[in-house]
Write an enzyme that holds these catalytic residues in place. Structure first.
Site, PDB file in Angstrom:
ATOM      1  N   GLN A   1      -4.642  -1.599   9.921  1.00  0.00           N
ATOM      2  CA  GLN A   1      -4.388  -2.889   9.283  1.00  0.00           C
ATOM      3  C   GLN A   1      -4.922  -4.022  10.143  1.00  0.00           C
ATOM      4  O   GLN A   1      -4.545  -4.178  11.294  1.00  0.00           O
ATOM      5  CB  GLN A   1      -2.883  -3.077   9.031  1.00  0.00           C
ATOM      6  CG  GLN A   1      -2.538  -4.354   8.293  1.00  0.00           C
ATOM      7  CD  GLN A   1      -3.122  -4.399   6.891  1.00  0.00           C
ATOM      8  OE1 GLN A   1      -3.092  -3.418   6.164  1.00  0.00           O
ATOM      9  NE2 GLN A   1      -3.652  -5.548   6.507  1.00  0.00           N
TER      10      GLN A   1
ATOM     11  N   ASP B   1     -11.249   2.642   4.447  1.00  0.00           N
ATOM     12  CA  ASP B   1     -11.552   1.213   4.292  1.00  0.00           C
ATOM     13  C   ASP B   1     -13.050   0.973   4.206  1.00  0.00           C
ATOM     14  O   ASP B   1     -13.488  -0.112   3.793  1.00  0.00           O
ATOM     15  CB  ASP B   1     -10.975   0.424   5.472  1.00  0.00           C
ATOM     16  CG  ASP B   1      -9.699  -0.319   5.101  1.00  0.00           C
ATOM     17  OD1 ASP B   1      -9.463  -0.519   3.891  1.00  0.00           O
ATOM     18  OD2 ASP B   1      -8.949  -0.706   6.004  1.00  0.00           O
TER      19      ASP B   1
ATOM     20  N   LYS C   1       0.827  -1.208   0.000  1.00  0.00           N
ATOM     21  CA  LYS C   1       0.000   0.000   0.000  1.00  0.00           C
ATOM     22  C   LYS C   1       0.857   1.251   0.000  1.00  0.00           C
ATOM     23  O   LYS C   1       0.547   2.235  -0.689  1.00  0.00           O
ATOM     24  CB  LYS C   1      -0.937  -0.018   1.215  1.00  0.00           C
ATOM     25  CG  LYS C   1      -2.015  -1.083   1.130  1.00  0.00           C
ATOM     26  CD  LYS C   1      -2.721  -1.296   2.458  1.00  0.00           C
ATOM     27  CE  LYS C   1      -3.722  -2.449   2.358  1.00  0.00           C
ATOM     28  NZ  LYS C   1      -4.346  -2.778   3.662  1.00  0.00           N
TER      29      LYS C   1
END
Length: 365
Positions: free
Chosen positions: A169, A192, A125
């Protein structure tokens, strides 16, 4: 020994049905160059009245017979190529923003512990952010950090005006409650798309989430860019996780598919999937979906990424999906490969969400 839940997926009869038709309409280069970064429209623009039961016109897709040979008949949906195109467009837009207002999007990532897979995902990422010009910052926390330490890192990103997206994460260590952490995350920076407010707005007609979860958003983008009709089609989503299965089913409904959800307790799941025009699977069970689970001419989006031992590979393993690819390509009209299908799209959608957040923050159009 195979986990009990995984074993339950394999119960039931293997049912075959007659072949139907197949086709995959792709957009030509001229059309691709003139369309926006993300082709999926705002969800509220798709809403129609509940009482509008006007039949849809016949679809132009799947309208000629399949050659019933033993060779591959499926078109491969190249997620890497599509993701590369999206990333290129995002990079151009970031440069335009920097030239116009002197600002760039910013992404803050919180990484707890040293899980090898999570470290790889975060590294990928960060590399993608650097490639398109998005500023990224990673807060590394120890495996045994406290909830307060994590919330402090989250708050630091939250109040930083140069950070437009925050990503925690997952998975977190067991002593940290993911739900409580997600509740604290600002919906305006939840790139997200997992915050309950964003998920709730995804589920409700007439509402627009600030962010759509990246992997389901990427799945829809693959379908739309491949010319696959969604409206009025039967879709089966295998798996109901909060990360992929649930939001994918909600998103398909917003696009007016008739959606069935298959999970570990579904009896005879293949009886449901073999009637679906579109199958999205995300359960993490290698080769769960066999060729006789699939309707001839269907389109398959395989989100599963499962390492299996393979001494012939340099790493000692290779990645396969939830779908038995060798069988599926002889049945369906189009399918995503693993790797190179959904995976690259997930990161591309994260970049897109971060760019959208920055545009919103700076009122940049």
């Amino acid at each position: 020994m195979m986990p009990r839940v995984a074993m339950s997926w394999r119960n039931g009869l293997r049912m075959r049905i007659p072949r139907r038709t197949r086709a995959l309409n792709t957009l030509n280069d001229d059309v691709q160059s003139s369309r926006p970064i993300i082709v999926s429209p705002p969800l509220v623009s798709l809403d129609i009245p509940d009482d509008d039961w006007t039949p849809s016109p016949p679809s132009s897709h799947f309208d000629f017979p399949v050659n019933c040979s033993h060779e591959q008949t499926a078109a491969v949906i190249d997620g890497k190529s599509i993701a590369d195109d999206i990333r290129s467009r995002i990079g151009s837009e970031v440069r335009r923003m920097k030239e116009s207002i002197g600002m760039v999007p910013g992404l803050g990532v919180i990484m707890v512990g040293q899980r090898k897979d999570s470290e790889t995902y975060v590294r990928n990422k960060m590399m993608a952010c650097e490639e398109v010009g998005i500023k990224s910052n990673v807060a590394h926390l120890p495996e045994h950090c406290t909830k307060d330490q994590l919330l402090k890192a989250l708050s630091k990103f939250d109040v930083d005006p140069s950070v437009h997206g925050i990503l925690v994460q997952l998975p977190l260590p067991q002593h940290l409650d993911e739900r409580k952490i997600m509740d604290v995350l600002s919906p305006e920076k939840d790139v997200d798309g997992f915050h309950p407010i964003n998920m709730g707005n995804l589920a409700m007609r007439g509402r627009e989430p600030m962010f759509i979860p990246c992997t389901p958003k990427g799945c829809i983008e693959l379908l739309l860019r491949s010319g696959v009709e969604i409206v009025g089609k039967k879709a089966a989503v295998i798996g109901r996780s909060n990360i992929v299965g649930l939001p994918a089913s909600l998103l398909l409904q917003r696009h007016h598919a008739t959606v069935s959800i298959v999970h570990a307790f579904t009896k005879n799941p293949e009886h449901i999937t073999c009637e679906a025009d579109i199958v999205v699977t995300a359960v993490g069970v290698p080769n769960l979906v066999r060729g006789n689970w699939l309707k001839p001419g269907a389109v398959v989006i395989d989100v599963g990424t499962n390492p299996v031992e393979d001494p012939s590979c340099e790493q000692g393993y290779r990645l396969i999906g939830d779908v038995c690819y060798e069988e599926a390509v002889r049945v369906v009209s189009a399918i995503t490969p693993v790797p190179g299908g959904v995976g690259p799209m997930t990161i591309a959608m994260l970049l897109s969400n971060t760019l959208d957040s920055a545009k919103r923050a700076y009122a940049f159009t």
